[in-house]
Design an enzyme around this catalytic site. Structure first.
Site, short mmCIF file in Angstrom:
data_model
loop_
_atom_site.label_atom_id
_atom_site.label_comp_id
_atom_site.label_asym_id
_atom_site.label_seq_id
_atom_site.Cartn_x
_atom_site.Cartn_y
_atom_site.Cartn_z
N GLY A 267 0.81 -1.22 0.00
CA GLY A 267 0.00 0.00 0.00
C GLY A 267 0.83 1.26 0.00
O GLY A 267 0.62 2.15 -0.81
N GLU A 270 6.45 4.19 5.02
CA GLU A 270 6.59 5.33 5.93
C GLU A 270 7.99 5.92 6.00
O GLU A 270 8.37 6.48 7.03
CB GLU A 270 6.16 4.90 7.33
CG GLU A 270 7.12 3.91 8.04
CD GLU A 270 6.73 2.45 7.91
OE1 GLU A 270 6.04 2.10 6.94
OE2 GLU A 270 7.13 1.65 8.79
N ASN A 271 8.81 5.84 4.95
CA ASN A 271 10.16 6.39 4.99
C ASN A 271 10.16 7.79 5.64
O ASN A 271 9.30 8.60 5.35
CB ASN A 271 10.71 6.53 3.58
CG ASN A 271 10.39 5.33 2.73
OD1 ASN A 271 10.84 4.24 3.02
ND2 ASN A 271 9.55 5.52 1.72
N GLU A 304 0.57 5.95 7.47
CA GLU A 304 1.99 6.22 7.19
C GLU A 304 2.46 7.45 7.95
O GLU A 304 3.57 7.50 8.46
CB GLU A 304 2.23 6.39 5.69
CG GLU A 304 1.75 5.24 4.81
CD GLU A 304 2.20 3.85 5.27
OE1 GLU A 304 3.28 3.73 5.88
OE2 GLU A 304 1.45 2.89 5.01
N GLU A 326 3.60 -1.86 13.72
CA GLU A 326 2.45 -2.06 12.84
C GLU A 326 1.13 -2.18 13.60
O GLU A 326 0.16 -1.51 13.27
CB GLU A 326 2.68 -3.24 11.90
CG GLU A 326 3.84 -3.05 10.92
CD GLU A 326 3.72 -1.80 10.06
OE1 GLU A 326 2.65 -1.15 10.05
OE2 GLU A 326 4.72 -1.44 9.40
#
Ligand code: B3K
Ligand code: ZN
Length: 882
Positions: A267, A270-271, A304, A326
């Protein structure tokens, strides 16, 4: 590497690395075919590391160009390099500087891990172990470092150059090239690294944080698509505000960038400061996106963004702790969506998802604890168990210790572990400290797999005015865990009196009670409620207070009563679902016994009267009348499943509802058409109205009457938004209506150039419960709009066929299984993660009746004989067949 030779990684073996990486400087020299990456790492030994201890860095399919240590190019005898490892045999004492150059070919990277190309844009995906496909590194989450990144690229091709953190400089170079330098002040592990370079448009905005800092926001999309990012931008700003208000979390960089790409294995990602998204979760307007798409965008953008604190600022010590970020972040995004929309409707949707995705995982060969203790391929553990059950565990923790202690525990966690790579034990310790409760017994939820079954028995002593509930829990064995400990199970309850009010007992004994919640800790509790005026109807597990299966034999009368009267909306819906499920399972048994299915009418009439209730919102009504899916029924049947029998029962049930509630469904549709002129708003009210109307339309079409089908065709032709258009198209296609082909052609003529809409067109066909579907799907794999190289297309066509078409995937002749197995074998070389995901659709193969079981096994074994299976596919296969 084949499965048998891939090692098992164990939590018990965790050791820190001998060296820390103090700083990282990355230099990317991008050209389409070749990219040179020079990494300068400053390393220092951790306390206790022996002098000269070898430095062993991870790689994956890497080509090493040169190695320089403290300014001196190393001779080949000083190190060992392979595609997946670099060993510096005897590093100097103290801190040292290691410079490596690797050569990559992003254009040839079809695995979509590491640095790759998507529609001409360079982009990265590093979680879980993709950074090692870029440079040699300690590619694990407990090695945190500060990154400076310089990107050089041809300016015409890539005017936009992005990485994590804040931009620090940029400029022109010779030969039409340019560069940009980015610096991320926050120490992070390699999996949060990102780079994007391309010719993209941006939708820009800004957000002022609670301490008054102005953050520049940008969402980058393919040329021409910026207006379609408006809803994502709005969702982002609402997420930033909400995290400040609810969790006290403020954003911590000068910029926040989101990039949408069309080739992405999941999907979104989240960098730090540079989230990369599957464009499915960014692009929307009423013409191309459904209400479900809008809700998905809002949830994923929030998810994110929330990772910035739960994942980035505090990360995981090792991948076994994946649920630390998560499960917690899913919990946070669920809360956000509940606050933005209807809490009850969100809860019901989340529970439906949990039951349809996580329960079968927990009950099948791939079952694993929320915090697993071993793995062969970590990418196979981004599961509904880690995410959705992980979120349920946090929700239970909150129920158990109360809202205030939970909030204090979160604050403590942020304060204590900021900047660290933490464990589940450290996380839970914060809540133990904040609440004063011993949470060791609660840890079973993290350590043991499987869904507990709670059996409920009741008795009423009229003379003594005493009501007794016996609640017993058992959890079946799961792979590798034969015996199970009892769990701490919070049971939020109400004792509903004859007028619908909750009755108050004078005393409760037999379990701990915390407000409206019983807390079970033993295999069995006998809970005694004294002083009740009459026998109550028990409403247990309100708001779904624990992720368990409940076995309770309430009469239809009690269930109809709860459906109409329970103060808890979730349990009203649950009562209706239990009634429907009981009817569907009984009907399936009748079909298998060669009888015509029969249905009680009282529960259907009860649903009908709820449709008339003006106090209920439309989205909730839609959930009340939505029939449990065939997959839901198959799961409830549990063994010897014949999907054709389930489908026949399901069909008969829907026809019965349609016949009985036809007039009401027509009234719902009339009301919806009266609102047709209103502007499209994808909020709770608007999406609720459409959801109710389209659920009613779907059921109405089950009458098969020419008028009903004419209505569906008319709604398809006159729809003013994608939600209504797709709903009508799907009904026409699934019923095999005479107008289906024309509708499919018209739809494609209009949207054939919009890949995200082509996906809907593919899925509508792939999920049609018709004998010709398999041939159609095979034909569609050769359609110019389809490509095996794009994960969204593959999931839309093959994924929908394998997961949303139980009778055709599970065809009696075995061809459905065979086809999907062939696709998996074919995809495995190019994109193992995608192939492994598809393979999961076989996980319940042992629940089929014997004939299909043999056919499914044959299909699975046909994959197994392929030489050179990826670790991803080999791991799932091995566990599925074990
Ligand atoms: N953390 C990523 C998922 C990465 C999956 C790697 N196989 C997205 C998310 O959960 O937010
Ligand atoms: Zn996540």
């Amino acid at each position: 590497m084949s499965q048998s030779s891939s090692p098992v990684i164990r939590l018990a073996d965790y050791r820190p690395t001998p060296y820390a990486i103090d700083t990282v400087d990355l230099d990317f020299d991008l050209t389409p075919e070749t990219t040179l990456v020079t990494a300068v790492l400053v390393l220092s030994p951790r306390p206790g590391t022996a002098a000269g201890e070898p430095l062993v860095l991870d790689g994956d399919e890497l080509e090493l160009v040169r190695v320089v240590l403290d300014g001196r190019e190393l001779a080949s005898t000083d190190y060992e390099a392979s595609a997946n490892r670099l060993t510096i045999k005897a590093p100097p004492a103290g801190s040292f500087r290691l410079e490596t150059t690797t050569r990559l070919n992003p254009a040839a990277n079809t695995k979509l891990m590491g640095l790759y190309r998507s529609s001409g844009t360079w982009c990265t995906q590093c979680e879980a172990e993709g950074f090692r496909r870029i440079t040699y590194y300690y590619d694990r989450p407990d090695v945190l470092s500060v990154f400076t990144v310089r990107i050089a690229a041809p300016k015409a091709e890539a005017p936009i150059l992005l990485s994590n953190g804040n931009p620090v400089s940029s400029g022109e170079l010779a030969d039409g090239r340019h560069f940009a330098v980015w610096q991320d002040p926050w120490p992070k592990p390699s999996y949060l690294f990102a780079l994007v370079a391309g010719d993209l448009d941006a939708l820009e905005d800004d957000f002022t944080t609670m301490s008054g800092r102005k953050v520049k926001l940008a969402i980058y999309v393919e040329k021409g698509n910026a207006p379609k990012a408006a809803y994502a931008m709005d969702s982002l700003k609402r997420s930033m505000k909400w995290d400040e208000e609810v969790f006290g979390r403020e954003y911590d960089l000068d910029v926040f960038n989101v990039v949408a790409v069309s080739d992405f294995n999941m999907g979104a990602m989240e960098n730090k400061g540079l989230n990369v998204f599957n464009d499915k979760y960014v692009l929307a307007d009423p013409e191309i996106a459904t209400d479900t798409d809008y809700a998905g965008i809002e949830a994923v953008i929030a998810h994110e963004y929330f990772h910035n604190w739960t994942g980035d600022r505090i990360t995981c010590r090792d991948w076994f702790q994946l649920c630390l970020k998560e499960g917690l972040t899913v919990f946070r995004d669920q809360e956000f969506s509940s606050d933005m929309r209807s809490r009850a409707v969100k809860r019901i949707s989340d529970v439906r998802l949990l039951r349809s995705q996580q329960f079968p995982e927990d009950g099948g060969p791939l079952a694993h604890p929320v915090r697993p203790e071993q793995y062969k391929e970590i990418n196979n553990f981004y599961t509904a168990t880690v995410y959705e059950k992980g979120a349920e565990v946090i929700r239970m923790l909150k129920t158990l210790i109360g809202d205030d202690a939970f909030a204090r525990g979160m604050d403590l966690y942020f304060a204590r572990h900021d900047g660290e790579a933490a464990t589940i034990e450290q996380f839970v310790a914060c809540f133990a400290e904040a609440s004063g409760r011993d949470l060791e017994p609660f840890m079973v939820w993290y350590r043991e797999a499987g869904t507990p079954i709670v059996t409920v028995e009741e008795s009423w002593d009229e003379a003594a005015r005493r009501y007794t509930l016996t609640l017993a829990q058992v959890t079946a064995a799961t792979p590798g865990q034969q015996t199970k400990k009892p769990r701490v199970i919070p049971v939020r309850f109400g004792l509903v009196g004859p007028g619908g009010e909750d009755m108050r007992p004078t005393s409760i004994s037999g379990s701990e009670v915390n407000g409206d919640t019983l807390i079970l800790t033993q295999p069995s509790h006998t809970v005694v409620f004294e002083g009740l005026p009459s026998r109550p109807v028990p409403s247990l597990f309100r708001r779904f207070s624990a992720p368990v299966k409940v076995r309770q034999s309430l009469s239809s009368g009690d269930l109809i009563f709860l459906l109409a009267n329970d103060a808890d909306s979730f349990n009203r819906w649950q009562a209706g679902t239990t009634l429907a499920m009981t009817a569907l399972v009984k009907a399936t048994q009748q079909v298998r016994a060669g009888q015509a299915p029969t249905f009680e009418t009282a529960p259907i009439d009860a649903l009908g009267s709820l449709l008339d209730d003006p106090a209920l919102d439309a989205a909730f009504k839609a959930l009340l009348i939505a029939v449990p899916s065939e997959n839901d029924v198959a799961r409830e049947v549990g063994e010897n499943v014949d999907p054709d029998a389930v489908a026949a029962a399901h069909h008969a049930y829907r026809r019965t509802i349609a016949a009985r509630l036809e007039a009401r469904f027509r009234a719902v549709l009339d009301a919806d058409e009266a609102a047709a002129g209103e502007p499209y708003v994808p909020d709770a009210a608007g999406s609720g109205r459409r959801s109710l109307a389209n659920t009613a339309l779907d059921l109405l079409s089950m009458t098969g009457s020419p008028e009903a089908m004419a209505l569906v065709r008319r709604r398809f032709e006159t729809a003013t938004n994608m939600t209504d258009r797709l709903a009508a198209l799907t009904i026409l296609v699934h019923r095999g209506d005479a107008g289906a082909e024309a509708a499919l052609s018209a739809f494609f003529a209009r949207f054939g150039e919009v890949p995200l809409v082509v996906d809907k067109w593919l899925s509508a066909q792939a999920s049609a419960p018709l004998p010709e579907t398999l041939d159609k799907v095979m034909e569609l794999t050769r359609h110019p709009a389809f490509s095996f190289g794009n994960p969204n297309r593959v999931r839309a066509l093959i994924g929908a066929f394998a997961t949303a078409n139980p009778t055709q995937f599970g065809r009696a002749d075995g061809r459905g299984f065979g086809f999907v197995a062939d696709v998996i074998a074919r995809l495995d070389d190019a994109n193992p993660q995608l192939a492994a995901r598809l393979l999961v659709s076989f996980r319940s193969w042992r629940s089929y009746e014997p004939k299909r079981r043999v056919q499914a096994e044959t299909a699975l074994r046909s994959i197994q004989i392929k030489p050179q299976l990826s670790r991803d596919v080999a791991d799932i296969l091995e566990r599925t067949l074990a």
